[in-house]
Design an enzyme around this catalytic site. Structure first.
Site, PDB file in Angstrom:
ATOM      1  N   ASP A   1     -14.355 -17.424  60.959  1.00 32.65           N
ATOM      2  CA  ASP A   1     -15.663 -16.849  60.620  1.00 32.65           C
ATOM      3  C   ASP A   1     -16.781 -17.550  61.378  1.00 32.65           C
ATOM      4  OD1 ASP A   1     -15.308 -19.210  59.165  1.00 32.65           O
ATOM      5  OD2 ASP A   1     -15.048 -18.167  57.269  1.00 32.65           O
TER       6      ASP A   1
ATOM      7  N   ASP B   1     -15.819 -20.057  44.647  1.00 31.97           N
ATOM      8  CA  ASP B   1     -15.813 -18.743  43.994  1.00 31.97           C
ATOM      9  C   ASP B   1     -14.565 -17.929  44.386  1.00 31.97           C
ATOM     10  OD1 ASP B   1     -16.356 -18.043  46.612  1.00 31.97           O
ATOM     11  OD2 ASP B   1     -18.253 -17.018  46.187  1.00 31.97           O
TER      12      ASP B   1
ATOM     13  N   HIS C   1     -13.438 -17.451  47.530  1.00 34.62           N
ATOM     14  CA  HIS C   1     -13.437 -16.770  48.834  1.00 34.62           C
ATOM     15  C   HIS C   1     -12.421 -17.396  49.791  1.00 34.62           C
ATOM     16  CE1 HIS C   1     -16.925 -19.596  50.020  1.00 34.62           C
ATOM     17  NE2 HIS C   1     -15.931 -19.924  50.821  1.00 34.62           N
TER      18      HIS C   1
ATOM     19  N   GLU D   1     -16.017 -12.757  50.141  1.00 30.13           N
ATOM     20  CA  GLU D   1     -16.517 -13.116  48.815  1.00 30.13           C
ATOM     21  C   GLU D   1     -15.888 -12.220  47.744  1.00 30.13           C
ATOM     22  OE1 GLU D   1     -17.933 -15.808  48.502  1.00 30.13           O
ATOM     23  OE2 GLU D   1     -19.772 -16.084  49.668  1.00 30.13           O
TER      24      GLU D   1
HETATM   25  C1  F6R Z   1     -14.642 -21.787  56.566  1.00 35.93           C
HETATM   26  C2  F6R Z   1     -14.201 -20.822  55.572  1.00 35.93           C
HETATM   27  C3  F6R Z   1     -14.401 -21.036  54.128  1.00 35.93           C
HETATM   28  C4  F6R Z   1     -14.099 -22.455  53.649  1.00 35.93           C
HETATM   29  C5  F6R Z   1     -14.399 -22.579  52.168  1.00 35.93           C
HETATM   30  C6  F6R Z   1     -14.089 -23.951  51.626  1.00 35.93           C
HETATM   31  O1  F6R Z   1     -14.283 -21.371  57.861  1.00 35.93           O
HETATM   32  O2  F6R Z   1     -13.684 -19.842  55.962  1.00 35.93           O
HETATM   33  O3  F6R Z   1     -13.575 -20.144  53.429  1.00 35.93           O
HETATM   34  O4  F6R Z   1     -12.753 -22.748  53.905  1.00 35.93           O
HETATM   35  O5  F6R Z   1     -15.739 -22.279  51.961  1.00 35.93           O
HETATM   36  O6  F6R Z   1     -14.986 -24.859  52.171  1.00 35.93           O
HETATM   37  P1  F6R Z   1     -14.758 -26.414  52.021  1.00 35.93           P
HETATM   38  O7  F6R Z   1     -13.508 -26.732  52.764  1.00 35.93           O
HETATM   39  O8  F6R Z   1     -15.963 -27.027  52.678  1.00 35.93           O
HETATM   40  O9  F6R Z   1     -14.644 -26.700  50.578  1.00 35.93           O
END
Ligand code: F6R
Length: 277
Positions: free
Chosen positions: A84, A153, A155, A160
Site C-alpha cells: 500500500d 481495527d 485491517h 478497512e
Molecule cells: C502497512 C499495512 C498495514 C499495517 C498495519 C499494522 O503496509 O499494510 O496493514 O501492517 O496497520 O501496523 P503496525 O505494524 O504498525 O502495527
C-alpha cells in the site's frame, strides 16, 4: 492456517526471515515447492516478495539486512511489491511507504534497480494506476510470499472494516482508528493522510504464502478475532481463514486471547523439521 506462538518479538522476526530466506535461496527456476512455483513469471524471473510497512515487519527487515551483510544472503534476483501507499504525501516525504521500504530494507540489499515497486500515491489517474499495479503483479507471476501486519481495527493492507473480501487494488479512506494509530510516524496527527492506495483483499489472497506478523498485547484481541472469529468484512484479516497457506507468527503477548493456543503449540512442536512454514 498455521499459528506459531513464539516467546518474543525477536523469535517472530527470525522465523519470518527464515521463511523469506528459504524462498530467496530456492532461487531462479528451482521448481515447485509447497503451494506453488517460485517466480512463475517471465523466464529468468526469481522469487517475488510482498512487503508490508508499519512497525510489525521492522525487526524482520533488520534480520534480513543482517543476513545479507554477514551471511551473504543475496536478493539480486528478487522482486518485491508493496502492499500500500499513502495518497497525497509530497514526493520527498519520509513516511511515504516507498521511502520507508527503501530506508528499512531495499537500500541495504543487492536488489536490482527497479526490483521494488509500490502503488504511486501521486498518480493523476488513480483507477489507471490501480489497474496497472494489478497487472504488474500478475506479469511478475504473482507474489510468492506476502508479509502482513494487522491493524488494531482488523485491517489487512489498508483494507478497512467493510472492505470486500474479493477487492482489488484501489483507493481507500482510512478509519479514524488507523489514522490515530499511525499518527506516531508523523509530527502532527492531522498530517496523516486520509486516503491510501492498497492492494485489495482479493489481491492479497492471490499470493501463494501469507505470513502475518503480530507482536505485543495491543494486537491480542484483534488477532483472536481474525484467527478464531467468523470470516467477515467487519474484520478484514479474518479473510486469512480462506487462504490455503497462511502462517500467523505471534509472540506470547499477541497470542494471549487465543482459545486454542495450547493446540497451536502442540502442532508446531510436533511438526517435522523439513516442513518449514
Ligand atoms: C502497512 C499495512 C498495514 C499495517 C498495519 C499494522 O503496509 O499494510 O496493514 O501492517 O496497520 O501496523 P503496525 O505494524 O504498525 O502495527
Amino acid at each position: 492456517m498455521e499459528v506459531v506462538i513464539l516467546p518474543d518479538p525477536e523469535s517472530v522476526a527470525r522465523l519470518a526471515a527464515d521463511a523469506v530466506e528459504r524462498l530467496v535461496r530456492r532461487g531462479v527456476g528451482a521448481g515447485p515447492e509447497g503451494s506453488g512455483p517460485v517466480g512463475a513469471g517471465p523466464v529468468g524471473a526469481g522469487p517475488v516478495l510482498g512487503l508490508a510497512t508499519g512497525s510489525s515487519p521492522l525487526a524482520t527487515y533488520a534480520e534480513l539486512r543482517r543476513r545479507h551483510r554477514t551471511e551473504g544472503l543475496s536478493f539480486a534476483h528478487v522482486r518485491a511489491f508493496l502492499l500500500d501507499e499513502y495518497v497525497g504525501l509530497p514526493a520527498d516525504h519520509p513516511q511515504r511507504y516507498a521511502a520507508v521500504i527503501e530506508r528499512e530494507l531495499a537500500a541495504h540489499l543487492d536488489l536490482s534497480p527497479g526490483a521494488v515497486r509500490g502503488p504511486d500515491g501521486a498518480a493523476a489517474d488513480v483507477p489507471a494506476e490501480c489497474a496497472a499495479y494489478e497487472a504488474a503483479i500478475e506479469e511478475a507471476g504473482g507474489v510468492d510470499l506476502q508479509l502482513l501486519g494487522i491493524g488494531s481495527d482488523g485491517h489487512l493492507g489498508f483494507n478497512e472494516p467493510g472492505s470486500s473480501l474479493s477487492s482489488l487494488t484501489r483507493i481507500k479512506t482510512l478509519t479514524a482508528v488507523t489514522r490515530a494509530d499511525n499518527a506516531r510516524f508523523f509530527a502532527h496527527a492531522d498530517e496523516v493522510p486520509r486516503h491510501v492506495i492498497t492492494q485489495g483483499l482479493g489481491t492479497i489472497r492471490r499470493a501463494r504464502h501469507l505470513v502475518l506478523l503480530a507482536t505485543g498485547a495491543s494486537k491480542a484481541a484483534i488477532v483472536a478475532d481474525a484467527v478464531e472469529g467468523p470470516v467477515t468484512a467487519s474484520c478484514p484479516a479474518s479473510v486469512l481463514q480462506l487462504h490455503p497457506h497462511v502462517s500467523v507468527l505471534l509472540d506470547e503477548a499477541a497470542a494471549a486471547d487465543l482459545t486454542r493456543a495450547n493446540y497451536y503449540r502442540e502442532v508446531y512442536t510436533g511438526k517435522p523439521a523439513w516442513q518449514g512454514l
